[in-house]
Design an enzyme around this catalytic site. Structure first.
Site, PDB file in Angstrom:
ATOM      1  CG  HIS A 181      31.386  47.126  31.088  1.00 52.09           C
ATOM      2  ND1 HIS A 181      31.825  45.423  30.302  1.00 52.09           N
ATOM      3  CD2 HIS A 181      31.314  47.686  29.906  1.00 52.09           C
ATOM      4  CE1 HIS A 181      31.237  45.571  29.300  1.00 52.09           C
ATOM      5  NE2 HIS A 181      30.924  46.551  28.849  1.00 52.09           N
ATOM      6  CB  VAL A 213      32.825  42.100  30.691  1.00 49.91           C
ATOM      7  CG1 VAL A 213      31.879  41.366  29.644  1.00 49.91           C
ATOM      8  CG2 VAL A 213      33.527  43.192  30.888  1.00 49.91           C
ATOM      9  CE  LYS A 214      36.552  45.392  33.807  1.00 56.69           C
ATOM     10  NZ  LYS A 214      36.263  46.366  32.831  1.00 56.69           N
ATOM     11  CG  HIS A 215      35.930  40.906  39.455  1.00 54.31           C
ATOM     12  ND1 HIS A 215      36.733  41.971  38.824  1.00 54.31           N
ATOM     13  CD2 HIS A 215      36.422  39.790  39.610  1.00 54.31           C
ATOM     14  CE1 HIS A 215      37.510  41.360  38.013  1.00 54.31           C
ATOM     15  NE2 HIS A 215      37.830  40.000  38.769  1.00 54.31           N
TER      16      HIS A 215
END
Ligand SMILES: Cc1ncc(COP(=O)(O)O)c(C=O)c1O
Length: 403
Positions: free
Chosen positions: A199, A201-203
């Site tokens: 997603h 907002v992930k790394h």
């Protein structure tokens, strides 16, 4: 800035000037020109889905984490669903998990007709407590599903010990923890299966997307079939072999991650270590800044682990404040700091209350944490100025409401 001068500034919520002109989100992706080029190349090529980029991304991902196999999915949620399927979870079974997580962790258990059983979290990391897990194991338990809350690995050694004793499968929800380390090892090759999300907002991101890593070849095979309708071969294999025949051998889904998303993932993966280093530097700066802000409790880190810092959830020490979390939250938003809350405990949601009865009160540690948690902005593209703005706003707001 000392807490005294911070408390003398008029809060934006009361008509003062906000710390920032524009809202700083709590998380966001970073896309570079090379990402765009990689996606465009696939759009111009033959295979938009089930093509060569899928395997390339999976092999590179597995290699980064030290796992034998990686199988990509259209989301972290689809990856969780496939993992519980591959673990053999079915109707009548139970899976033990954390109440302090995104609902998808528990929902995937319901998708298989099984029952999520919540176990209380530890008060330091807010990860599910192995002793509490041990107390919830029943004849119906098949899976333990710990969550690496905020990117801090769950206590995998203790959880695996319980699992081996009772012949259970450990599926680690590492959607927050890509790149987190336990000792020298990255999460991904430690649990029986480990689940990741891409997603924005992930790394790293593929828009939507997910992955399961495992060292078990039989699990990898089941995961691949499950994401492809339960069919035993893929379209490209059949085309290359000049064959039309295929067999559907189990009831699967279409959970495939397309090639242009995998191409994006491959590019992003090259920046994973840099993204992790930046997140860790931000966490260190926050930790140092909040150490002596009365009313703020920074997240704990246990010895021997290196978290991946998907989130930076502080807890408010409400005894030291004149207001509740909601007021601090609103005041920080007014300062244009895009705070968030992770998570409303799963058993609080109306769907769970209607289906399993109102269980509020059963998990006092998770529930007390929920009343106090605020996630501060944490993403690798944050500038030093962004970080200092967050610190200034927290000092201003918490200093103002200090007893
Ligand atoms: C702990 C946890 N599990 C599962 C998921 C689901 O991942 P996705 O959004 O990729 O479906 C998320 C998503 O943010 C998550 O935070």
């Amino acid at each position: 800035m000392s807490p005294v001068s911070a408390s003398s500034q008029t809060l934006a919520i009361e008509g003062g000037s906000p710390v920032r002109e524009r809202l700083l989100p709590y998380g966001r992706q970073s896309i570079e020109e090379s990402d765009i080029q990689a996606v465009v190349e696939v759009l111009r090529a033959d295979w938009l889905t089930t093509g060569p980029k899928v395997g390339e991304f999976e092999r590179a991902f597995a290699a980064q984490l030290g796992a034998a196999h990686a199988v990509s999915f259209s989301s972290g949620t689809a990856a969780l669903h496939a993992a519980v399927f591959a673990a053999g979870l079915q109707s009548g079974d139970e899976a033990i998990t954390s109440p302090l997580t995104f609902a998808a962790t528990a929902n995937c258990v319901l998708y298989q007709g099984a029952t999520p059983v919540f176990a209380e979290v530890s008060s330091d990391t807010l990860n599910v407590d192995p002793e509490q897990i041990a107390g919830k194991v029943s004849a119906k338990t098949r899976v333990i599903l710990p969550v690496d809350y905020a990117g801090h690995p769950a206590d995998l050694a203790a959880i695996l010990k319980i699992a081996r004793k009772h012949d259970l499968v450990v599926i680690e929800d590492a959607c927050h923890a890509l790149g987190a380390e336990v000792g020298e090892e990255r999460v991904g090759g430690i649990a029986d299966m480990t689940v990741f999300s891409f997603h924005p907002v992930k790394h790293i991101t593929t828009g939507e997307g997910g992955m399961v890593t495992t060292n078990r070849a039989e699990c990898a095979e089941k995961l691949r079939r499950f994401r492809n309708h339960g069919i035993s071969s893929e379209a490209r294999q059949r085309q290359n072999a000049g064959q039309w025949h295929y067999e559907m051998v189990l009831l699967g889904f279409n959970y495939r991650l397309p090639d242009f998303a995998c191409a994006l993932g491959l590019e992003q993966l090259q920046r994973l270590n840099g993204n992790l280093a930046r997140r860790r530097a931000i966490a260190a700066r926050y930790g140092a800044a909040f150490r002596d802000v009365a009313g703020v409790i920074p997240p704990a880190v246990r010895p021997g682990v290196n978290p991946a810092w998907h989130l930076y959830p502080i807890r408010l020490d409400l005894a030291k404040l004149t207001v509740d979390r909601a007021q601090v939250f609103r005041a920080l938003r007014a300062e244009n700091i895009g705070v968030n809350v992770h998570y409303i405990p799963v058993h609080f949601h109306p769907y769970y209350r209607e289906r399993f009865g109102d269980r509020r009160g059963e998990f006092p540690v998770a529930e007390a944490a929920y009343e106090r948690l605020i996630s501060l902005p944490m993403f690798h593209a944050m500038t030093d100025q962004d970080v200092e703005d967050v610190i200034a706003a927290v000092r201003k707001v918490v200093g103002y409401y200090a007893r």
